[in-house]
Design an enzyme around this catalytic site. Structure first.
Site, PDB file in Angstrom:
ATOM      1  N   PHE A  10       0.870  -1.175   0.000  1.00 37.54           N
ATOM      2  CA  PHE A  10       0.000   0.000   0.000  1.00 37.54           C
ATOM      3  C   PHE A  10       0.915   1.236   0.000  1.00 37.54           C
ATOM      4  O   PHE A  10       1.906   1.261   0.724  1.00 37.54           O
ATOM      5  CB  PHE A  10      -0.928  -0.006   1.217  1.00 37.54           C
ATOM      6  CG  PHE A  10      -1.931   1.117   1.178  1.00 37.54           C
ATOM      7  CD1 PHE A  10      -3.054   1.032   0.375  1.00 37.54           C
ATOM      8  CD2 PHE A  10      -1.727   2.273   1.912  1.00 37.54           C
ATOM      9  CE1 PHE A  10      -3.965   2.086   0.302  1.00 37.54           C
ATOM     10  CE2 PHE A  10      -2.638   3.327   1.848  1.00 37.54           C
ATOM     11  CZ  PHE A  10      -3.760   3.225   1.043  1.00 37.54           C
TER      12      PHE A  10
ATOM     13  N   ASP B 102       2.116  -4.841   8.667  1.00 36.26           N
ATOM     14  CA  ASP B 102       0.969  -3.952   8.537  1.00 36.26           C
ATOM     15  C   ASP B 102      -0.278  -4.844   8.482  1.00 36.26           C
ATOM     16  O   ASP B 102      -0.445  -5.635   7.538  1.00 36.26           O
ATOM     17  CB  ASP B 102       1.123  -3.115   7.262  1.00 36.26           C
ATOM     18  CG  ASP B 102      -0.040  -2.150   7.039  1.00 36.26           C
ATOM     19  OD1 ASP B 102      -1.164  -2.449   7.486  1.00 36.26           O
ATOM     20  OD2 ASP B 102       0.159  -1.114   6.394  1.00 36.26           O
TER      21      ASP B 102
ATOM     22  N   TYR C 202     -10.384   1.392  11.063  1.00 34.23           N
ATOM     23  CA  TYR C 202     -11.618   1.816  10.392  1.00 34.23           C
ATOM     24  C   TYR C 202     -12.083   0.827   9.328  1.00 34.23           C
ATOM     25  O   TYR C 202     -13.067   1.061   8.658  1.00 34.23           O
ATOM     26  CB  TYR C 202     -11.461   3.224   9.792  1.00 34.23           C
ATOM     27  CG  TYR C 202     -10.182   3.435   9.003  1.00 34.23           C
ATOM     28  CD1 TYR C 202      -9.991   2.842   7.772  1.00 34.23           C
ATOM     29  CD2 TYR C 202      -9.164   4.245   9.509  1.00 34.23           C
ATOM     30  CE1 TYR C 202      -8.826   3.030   7.064  1.00 34.23           C
ATOM     31  CE2 TYR C 202      -7.986   4.445   8.806  1.00 34.23           C
ATOM     32  CZ  TYR C 202      -7.822   3.829   7.577  1.00 34.23           C
ATOM     33  OH  TYR C 202      -6.659   4.011   6.879  1.00 34.23           O
ATOM     34  N   LYS C 203     -11.330  -0.261   9.132  1.00 32.97           N
ATOM     35  CA  LYS C 203     -11.778  -1.239   8.138  1.00 32.97           C
ATOM     36  C   LYS C 203     -12.606  -2.326   8.851  1.00 32.97           C
ATOM     37  O   LYS C 203     -13.708  -2.075   9.293  1.00 32.97           O
ATOM     38  CB  LYS C 203     -10.577  -1.850   7.413  1.00 32.97           C
ATOM     39  CG  LYS C 203      -9.713  -0.844   6.665  1.00 32.97           C
ATOM     40  CD  LYS C 203      -8.628  -1.573   5.902  1.00 32.97           C
ATOM     41  CE  LYS C 203      -7.507  -0.666   5.450  1.00 32.97           C
ATOM     42  NZ  LYS C 203      -7.876   0.282   4.415  1.00 32.97           N
TER      43      LYS C 203
ATOM     44  N   ARG D 272     -12.535  -4.189  -6.584  1.00 35.96           N
ATOM     45  CA  ARG D 272     -12.365  -4.880  -5.300  1.00 35.96           C
ATOM     46  C   ARG D 272     -13.721  -5.065  -4.619  1.00 35.96           C
ATOM     47  O   ARG D 272     -14.510  -4.130  -4.510  1.00 35.96           O
ATOM     48  CB  ARG D 272     -11.500  -4.048  -4.339  1.00 35.96           C
ATOM     49  CG  ARG D 272     -10.043  -4.068  -4.588  1.00 35.96           C
ATOM     50  CD  ARG D 272      -9.248  -3.587  -3.376  1.00 35.96           C
ATOM     51  NE  ARG D 272      -9.891  -2.511  -2.618  1.00 35.96           N
ATOM     52  CZ  ARG D 272      -9.374  -1.968  -1.530  1.00 35.96           C
ATOM     53  NH1 ARG D 272      -8.213  -2.395  -1.059  1.00 35.96           N
ATOM     54  NH2 ARG D 272      -9.988  -0.996  -0.894  1.00 35.96           N
TER      55      ARG D 272
HETATM   56  C1  PLP Z   1      -2.125  -1.653   4.089  1.00 34.62           C
HETATM   57  C2  PLP Z   1      -2.517  -0.254   4.453  1.00 34.62           C
HETATM   58  N1  PLP Z   1      -1.683   0.494   5.202  1.00 34.62           N
HETATM   59  C3  PLP Z   1      -2.020   1.743   5.562  1.00 34.62           C
HETATM   60  C4  PLP Z   1      -3.217   2.300   5.171  1.00 34.62           C
HETATM   61  C5  PLP Z   1      -3.600   3.687   5.536  1.00 34.62           C
HETATM   62  O1  PLP Z   1      -2.894   4.338   6.464  1.00 34.62           O
HETATM   63  P1  PLP Z   1      -3.534   5.548   7.255  1.00 34.62           P
HETATM   64  O2  PLP Z   1      -4.411   4.944   8.306  1.00 34.62           O
HETATM   65  O3  PLP Z   1      -2.384   6.268   7.793  1.00 34.62           O
HETATM   66  O4  PLP Z   1      -4.348   6.352   6.295  1.00 34.62           O
HETATM   67  C6  PLP Z   1      -4.109   1.557   4.398  1.00 34.62           C
HETATM   68  C7  PLP Z   1      -5.407   2.101   3.946  1.00 34.62           C
HETATM   69  O5  PLP Z   1      -5.711   3.279   3.959  1.00 34.62           O
HETATM   70  C8  PLP Z   1      -3.736   0.260   4.035  1.00 34.62           C
HETATM   71  O6  PLP Z   1      -4.556  -0.477   3.293  1.00 34.62           O
HETATM   72  N1  KYN Z   2      -8.440   5.377   4.620  1.00 33.88           N
HETATM   73  C1  KYN Z   2      -9.158   5.662   3.523  1.00 33.88           C
HETATM   74  C2  KYN Z   2      -9.782   6.911   3.365  1.00 33.88           C
HETATM   75  C3  KYN Z   2     -10.523   7.206   2.246  1.00 33.88           C
HETATM   76  C4  KYN Z   2     -10.686   6.242   1.271  1.00 33.88           C
HETATM   77  C5  KYN Z   2     -10.101   5.007   1.393  1.00 33.88           C
HETATM   78  C6  KYN Z   2      -9.312   4.722   2.495  1.00 33.88           C
HETATM   79  C7  KYN Z   2      -8.651   3.432   2.649  1.00 33.88           C
HETATM   80  O1  KYN Z   2      -8.474   2.984   3.729  1.00 33.88           O
HETATM   81  C8  KYN Z   2      -8.210   2.713   1.447  1.00 33.88           C
HETATM   82  C9  KYN Z   2      -7.686   1.354   1.791  1.00 33.88           C
HETATM   83  N2  KYN Z   2      -6.490   1.384   2.591  1.00 33.88           N
HETATM   84  C10 KYN Z   2      -7.406   0.474   0.617  1.00 33.88           C
HETATM   85  O2  KYN Z   2      -7.006  -0.657   0.830  1.00 33.88           O
HETATM   86  O3  KYN Z   2      -7.565   0.860  -0.519  1.00 33.88           O
END
Ligand code: PLP
Ligand code: KYN
Length: 373
Positions: free
Chosen positions: A112, A179, A204-205, A349
């Site tokens: 990511f 991660d 948040y997921k 996805r």
């Molecule tokens: C594998 C992974 N790492 C990190 C993040 C995001 O990091 P953050 O919470 O800092 O936006 C995401 C998705 O947003 C992710 O899918």
């Molecule tokens: N934090 C977000 C805020 C806005 C839109 C998407 C995200 C995601 O988390 C994307 C996710 N990490 C992804 O696997 O695509």
């Protein structure tokens, strides 16, 4: 399939006419969250005012961290909820390479983006080299300081073998940072048992903490005394309220804290985690595999579709499909109330959250996709 989690969907605030398959980006709200947040605002903040800091707010990052720890195989006192995943990655990587005489940081080449960007900054700040490598060919060496891996690949849904890759890193004396964004709360994870060095993840997921809810970081007990992270904010201090001019880190996991916690989001997450009191992760995993297998079987032969997600058990709870018109197709699916997402350039996805997604969701999503094709 006999679904022991079927009744859990009722704990979520979801419209029945929407097929929500994006819980791997933003989890759906458990019904209890709205009332809890209202209580926090009206009662804790409103009536108790600043007294609330000593009535549970100050320790919330560690308390909620322990609740997440239970879901990722971490004994109490090793997980704290704070900041974003990106910021926690920075702390983890900086701490992992501090005082090293090794020369490189290795990062999963398909990671990511934020992980790759942060790893790049850490390399630049510390003078180490950054080497992107595919997980099946990490080629770790005695010059590798740390390797950063995504447990489940956000694009393809591939699940990495945490036991095997952690052992691979340790065999050359390297550390590993995992991660867990796409696996925390849906896959059984055993951080302590696998002797993982450090881990981070968002909430948040699949943990359903709400948009922008704070992330977590795992620092195992034995690593805490040497976990020197660079963001030495006052809330990571051993005695924050001494307001000393010298920084002395907390002896435990609280040294990973930086500034004042975001209490509204933290306590929304706390409320969301109540759902887990009623579920067994083995059931969640079994249903996630069954849902994704079912959906896959319905879509894999559709014209123009290539399935990117592995068909064996080395997959998380999403099905990623490649199609040249992915962006348009996803927009049309969303118009028809089937919500997944598109990842550039050509990936559709579909994330399956076993706590609230149903086999009917999979059927409806597949039928709609078929109509569009
Ligand atoms: C594998 C992974 N790492 C990190 C993040 C995001 O990091 P953050 O919470 O800092 O936006 C995401 C998705 O947003 C992710 O899918
Ligand atoms: N934090 C977000 C805020 C806005 C839109 C998407 C995200 C995601 O988390 C994307 C996710 N990490 C992804 O696997 O695509």
């Amino acid at each position: 399939m006999n679904d022991p989690l079927a009744h859990i969907r009722d704990l979520f605030d979801l419209d029945d006419d929407v097929v929500y398959l994006d819980g791997n980006s933003l989890g759906a709200p458990p019904k209890a969250v709205a009332d809890r947040v209202q209580d926090v605002v009206r009662h804790q903040w409103g009536r108790r005012l600043i007294r609330s800091w000593s009535e549970g707010w100050w320790e919330a990052p560690e308390r909620v961290g322990n609740r997440i720890g239970r879901l990722i195989g971490a004994k109490p006192g090793q997980v704290v909820v704070a900041d974003s995943t990106s910021v926690n990655l920075f702390k983890a990587l900086m701490a992992a390479v501090r005082n090293t005489d090794r020369m490189e940081i290795v990062v999963d080449a398909g990671t990511f983006p934020t992980d790759g960007y942060i790893a790049r900054s850490v390399a630049e700040l510390t003078g180490l080299a950054l080497r992107p490598a595919p997980p099946e060919e990490l080629d770790l060496r005695d010059t590798t300081a740390v390797v950063l891996l995504n447990h489940v690949d956000y694009r393809t849904g591939r699940l990495l073998d945490m036991a095997e890759l952690t052992a691979q890193a340790h065999a050359v004396g390297a550390k590993v940072v995992w991660d867990l964004c796409h696996s925390a709360g849906v896959l059984p994870i055993e951080l302590d048992a696998l002797d993982v060095d450090l881990a981070v993840g968002c909430t948040y997921k699949f943990l359903n903490g709400g948009p922008g809810s704070p992330a977590f970081i795992y620092v195992p007990k034995h690593a805490q005394p040497t976990f020197d992270q660079p963001l030495t904010g006052w809330t990571g201090h051993e005695v924050p309220f001494a307001m000393s001019s010298e920084y002395t880190p907390d002896p435990g996991v609280s040294r990973a804290r930086v500034g004042t916690p975001d209490i509204l989001s933290m306590l929304a997450l706390d409320a969301a985690l109540d759902v887990w009191d009623h579920v067994d992760l083995a059931d969640v995993r079994a249903k996630g595999l069954a849902l994704t297998a079912h959906f896959r079987s319905l879509v894999e032969d559709l014209p123009g579709i290539e399935v990117l997600t592995p068909s064996d058990e080395w997959r998380g709870h999403q099905v990623s499909l490649r199609h040249p018109d992915a962006e348009r197709l996803m927009a049309e699916l969303i118009d028809r109330q089937v919500i997944g997402d598109h990842r550039p350039p050509d990936v559709l996805r579909f994330g399956f959250a076993p706590l609230y997604n149903t086999f009917d969701d999979a059927d409806r999503a597949a039928t709609t996709l078929k109509q569009l094709l």
